[in-house]
Design a protein around this motif. Sequence first.
Motif, PDB file in Angstrom:
ATOM      1  N   LYS A  90      47.416  71.194  39.923  1.00  0.00           N
ATOM      2  CA  LYS A  90      47.058  70.202  40.467  1.00  0.00           C
ATOM      3  C   LYS A  90      45.518  70.780  41.361  1.00  0.00           C
ATOM      4  CE  LYS A  90      47.102  66.649  43.634  1.00  0.00           C
ATOM      5  NZ  LYS A  90      46.201  65.614  43.557  1.00  0.00           N
ATOM      6  N   CYS A 119      54.946  66.885  44.004  1.00  0.00           N
ATOM      7  CA  CYS A 119      54.272  66.322  42.730  1.00  0.00           C
ATOM      8  C   CYS A 119      55.160  65.555  42.254  1.00  0.00           C
ATOM      9  CB  CYS A 119      53.350  67.628  42.027  1.00  0.00           C
ATOM     10  SG  CYS A 119      51.901  67.769  42.598  1.00  0.00           S
ATOM     11  N   ASN A 121      57.821  64.012  43.214  1.00  0.00           N
ATOM     12  CA  ASN A 121      58.257  62.436  43.336  1.00  0.00           C
ATOM     13  C   ASN A 121      57.070  61.662  43.796  1.00  0.00           C
ATOM     14  OD1 ASN A 121      57.173  63.753  46.210  1.00  0.00           O
ATOM     15  ND2 ASN A 121      58.981  62.145  47.318  1.00  0.00           N
ATOM     16  N   ARG A 122      55.701  62.441  43.206  1.00  0.00           N
ATOM     17  CA  ARG A 122      54.348  62.203  43.442  1.00  0.00           C
ATOM     18  C   ARG A 122      53.976  61.573  44.939  1.00  0.00           C
ATOM     19  NH1 ARG A 122      51.714  61.234  37.938  1.00  0.00           N
ATOM     20  NH2 ARG A 122      50.195  59.512  38.086  1.00  0.00           N
ATOM     21  N   GLU A 141      51.954  63.822  45.268  1.00  0.00           N
ATOM     22  CA  GLU A 141      50.654  64.140  45.063  1.00  0.00           C
ATOM     23  C   GLU A 141      50.751  63.572  43.991  1.00  0.00           C
ATOM     24  OE1 GLU A 141      48.746  64.773  46.879  1.00  0.00           O
ATOM     25  OE2 GLU A 141      49.779  65.483  48.954  1.00  0.00           O
ATOM     26  N   GLN A 142      49.790  63.262  42.831  1.00  0.00           N
ATOM     27  CA  GLN A 142      49.348  63.512  41.634  1.00  0.00           C
ATOM     28  C   GLN A 142      48.779  64.032  41.277  1.00  0.00           C
ATOM     29  OE1 GLN A 142      46.940  59.879  39.872  1.00  0.00           O
ATOM     30  NE2 GLN A 142      47.877  58.578  41.894  1.00  0.00           N
ATOM     31  N   HIS A 143      49.692  65.180  40.040  1.00  0.00           N
ATOM     32  CA  HIS A 143      49.343  65.971  39.458  1.00  0.00           C
ATOM     33  C   HIS A 143      47.783  65.599  38.050  1.00  0.00           C
ATOM     34  CE1 HIS A 143      52.161  64.517  36.540  1.00  0.00           C
ATOM     35  NE2 HIS A 143      51.834  65.110  35.893  1.00  0.00           N
ATOM     36  N   LEU A 149      56.368  61.226  34.427  1.00  0.00           N
ATOM     37  CA  LEU A 149      55.539  60.642  36.365  1.00  0.00           C
ATOM     38  C   LEU A 149      54.579  60.842  35.160  1.00  0.00           C
ATOM     39  CD1 LEU A 149      56.722  62.928  38.424  1.00  0.00           C
ATOM     40  CD2 LEU A 149      57.053  60.649  38.242  1.00  0.00           C
ATOM     41  N   ILE A 190      57.096  55.273  38.540  1.00  0.00           N
ATOM     42  CA  ILE A 190      57.068  56.213  39.619  1.00  0.00           C
ATOM     43  C   ILE A 190      58.520  55.914  41.175  1.00  0.00           C
ATOM     44  CG2 ILE A 190      55.891  56.522  41.756  1.00  0.00           C
ATOM     45  CD1 ILE A 190      53.210  56.300  40.037  1.00  0.00           C
TER      46      ILE A 190
END
Lengths: 250, 231
Positions: A17, A54, A56-57, A59-61, A73, A80
């Motif tokens: 990330k 990350c 639970n999104r 943040e997006q990896h 994900l 999501i």
Amino acid sequence: MSKADRQLMIELENVDKFFGSFQALKGVNLTVGKGEKVVVCGPSGSGKSTLIRCINRLEQHNNGKIVVNGHELTGAVKDIDAVRREVGMVFQSFNLFPHLTVIDNLMLAPKLVRKTPKAENRKKAMRLLERVKIPEQADKWPSQLSGGQQQRVAIARALCMNPEIILFDEPTSALDPEMISEVLDVMIDLAREGMTMICVSHEMGFARSVADNVVFMDEGEIVESGPPGTFFDNPKNDRTKLFLKQILSH
Amino acid sequence: MSFDFELILDSIPKMLVGIGLTFELLFLSLALGTALGIFLLILRISGRWYLAAPTMVYIYIFRGTPILVQIFIIYYGLPQLEFVRDSIFWPILKEPFGCAIVALSLNTGAYLSEIFRGGVLGVDRGLTEAAAALGISVRQRFIYITSPIAIRLCLPAYSNDVVSLMKSTALASTITLLDMMGIARTIVAETYAPYEVFISVMVIYLVITWAIQRTFAWIEKRMSRHVRREA
């Protein structure tokens, strides 16, 4: 539990990330089985919060793979939402909705997402408030509660969605010392009931008594992990030793 | 110079005949301007540059030029254009009342969308994240979390804008409308007594402002019940 019986709830494979040019996670690998409790610790800025955000999104990896209860994900909104319905989250700063009463905080997501009838939602919300031992606060505003009470409401709010997994992001760090135990007690109860939990925390007593796996992160990497017995009494890595010395010395 | 108090007492009732038109201008353009403001806000925060950029240009133009000029352009300028006269908007734009409403709404919508944006940006990000983590969709988050909190945050600025819009309605008198200001100007033309007449109309505007402020103070108090314990 033997390895073959272990039903994986969360799998992270080589997750990276970036925030701009700063790399917050560097090739993180982690698996969490059903009913397992993982405590993540490490110095500030080590990527602990980013790691669970990350999952639970929030943040997006950028690279690698994250699978939560069978849902990978990806960019798809459907996945999501599916993941978020199954993963509860409790934040350091509680984040209760200030314009809703305690009970309405609990009833909002079931109403909007699950579309269950109001009476049923209310019954369930009251049951959960009893479980976190504050049913008498149901009709108050969040601002009228103490920090410990607010955090217990936040846990009940997460439970309202019947999550399979709960993520805790430093749930006791914003609390006055005398309120920490009332929140930890609720978390210990949840752990005993078999909830799958990932908890970013520096409460080492909690980690020792509850965790199946303690993970130490530094500079975006998982430096060391293991069952609490080995982790606390026999850390292998020098960074882990230093960290434990610093936080256990007082 | 002699000051004719009787003339004040005489002209106030005459001007009150125009209060209906003042209120029509105020409430209609406030409603349309608020709707426009919300629409512009959504475009502005959509995260799509091709929606946000034209919105910013629009807001810049309408906040950056005098409303009097905007009224004149709409009233005197637009009817010169043939396609405007042929359009479905002509029944509105051929009347001074329609032009005043259009100008006031377009102008106040630009201001309001910036006020609303301030409110939306003031909502703690942690709250929308908490809602997202519960599986609540983007749209529902906007309706159930962001909006109610943002509305409370922008209420003081909104009430300011309502007062300012109310005062701007007086400009409608420049395009022949007989609102309170229009009537005042007519009386002045007949009596040559600008002091008495304009002071009378000032008093009426002050009373309306006072009423608007009291109303919003009451709404604010009601909407802040949940934070009374916070300082």
